[in-house]
Design an enzyme around this catalytic site. Structure first.
Site, mmCIF file in Angstrom:
data_model
loop_
_atom_site.group_PDB
_atom_site.id
_atom_site.type_symbol
_atom_site.label_atom_id
_atom_site.label_comp_id
_atom_site.label_asym_id
_atom_site.label_seq_id
_atom_site.Cartn_x
_atom_site.Cartn_y
_atom_site.Cartn_z
ATOM 1 N N GLU A 159 -7.136 8.362 -1.847
ATOM 2 C CA GLU A 159 -6.187 7.379 -1.305
ATOM 3 C C GLU A 159 -5.152 8.000 -0.384
ATOM 4 O O GLU A 159 -4.097 7.413 -0.152
ATOM 5 C CB GLU A 159 -5.530 6.580 -2.433
ATOM 6 N N HIS A 192 1.368 2.001 -11.625
ATOM 7 C CA HIS A 192 2.174 0.919 -11.034
ATOM 8 C C HIS A 192 2.530 -0.070 -12.129
ATOM 9 O O HIS A 192 1.878 -1.098 -12.299
ATOM 10 C CB HIS A 192 1.388 0.212 -9.929
ATOM 11 N N ASP A 212 -3.093 2.504 -0.728
ATOM 12 C CA ASP A 212 -2.417 3.779 -0.460
ATOM 13 C C ASP A 212 -3.039 4.471 0.741
ATOM 14 O O ASP A 212 -2.329 5.111 1.527
ATOM 15 C CB ASP A 212 -2.488 4.681 -1.704
#
Ligand code: 3PY
Ligand code: MG
Length: 254
Positions: free
Chosen positions: A152, A47, A178
């Site tokens: 996740e 990210h 997530d």
């Protein structure tokens, strides 16, 4: 350079470790963050815009200050894992790992033979073969490199029992955000369905020889999960800076 992984050593002694996600390609800022007392920093290639190349300077900023540099790789892909490790990460977070077969492929990419098939060359992580022979380094890297697997998705949570059987995984790490998305409650980590799945994952991991890890943006969340057996915690740089600034501004503006 990877000489000793102090975070991995603490985990092996059953101690809790605390780290901070960081995604700026700024070694000087990383050095400042490292000096605040973290056990490790996680440089985030998933990210954010960090490249494997950025890890070189960021890892150096950590190593100078006795903090473990870890990298979150973009995806579970051998050449991606190789580049982040060769650049100097002492461990990898691997997101979106959805089966035990995929866990095994992480280990194959992250470990040298005989356990794995990581590509071998002189690299920054190994001191370019200047500190010790490449053969000695392969043994050191296999011993010291830390592997953190994200749980996740609903699929990963359902398969976690199998994940615990894969050798050389250090940490099984719950990614609450997530996971909440995958379970149909995007961003709602406190939803009972999400909490129930996180608890199920935690029970399985704590009963195994793997360490339970979790993203814990607040001290109360971390304390709660410590009670449930987690020992590897991460927070995020932006979240902590935001809290500090907002607390200050609220106070000074009365
Ligand atoms: C998540 O919550 O999804 C994470 O990956 C935390 O790092
Ligand atoms: Mg995630």
């Amino acid at each position: 350079m990877l000489i000793e992984n102090t975070t991995k050593r603490k985990l092996q002694h059953g101690e809790a470790v605390y780290g901070c996600f960081f995604r700026q390609a700024e070694p000087t800022l990383a050095e400042f963050v490292a000096l605040q007392g973290w056990d490790f920093l996680v440089f985030d290639g998933e990210h954010g815009s960090l490249q494997a190349r950025d890890i070189e300077g960021l890892a150096r900023a950590c190593e100078l200050n006795g903090v473990t540099p870890v990298a979150r790789v973009t995806a579970n892909e051998p050449s991606n894992i190789l580049r982040y490790l060769d650049a100097g990460a002492h461990g990898i977070h691997v997101p979106w790992v959805n089966s035990a077969v995929e866990v095994e492929s992480v280990i194959t990419a992250a470990k040298y033979g005989p356990r794995g098939q990581r590509g071998l060359a002189g690299s920054r992580q190994g001191g370019w073969g200047s500190r010790e022979s490449l053969a000695d380094f392969t043994a050191r890297a296999n011993r010291e490199t830390m592997v953190i697997i994200h749980i996740e998705t609903a699929r990963a949570a359902a398969a976690v029992e199998e994940y615990t059987t894969v050798d050389d995984v250090d940490v099984l790490f719950i990614g609450p955000t997530d996971l909440s998305h995958s379970l149909g409650h995007p961003g709602n980590v406190s939803h009972p369905d999400v909490q129930r799945v996180m608890e199920q994952v935690a029970e399985v991991v704590v009963a195994s020889d793997k360490t339970l890890g979790i993203f814990a943006g607040s001290p109360t969340f971390a304390a709660d999960w410590y009670e449930r057996g987690a020992r590897y915690f991460t927070a995020g740089f932006e979240g902590l800076v935001k809290q500090g600034m907002q607390t200050y501004l609220t106070a000074v503006r009365g």
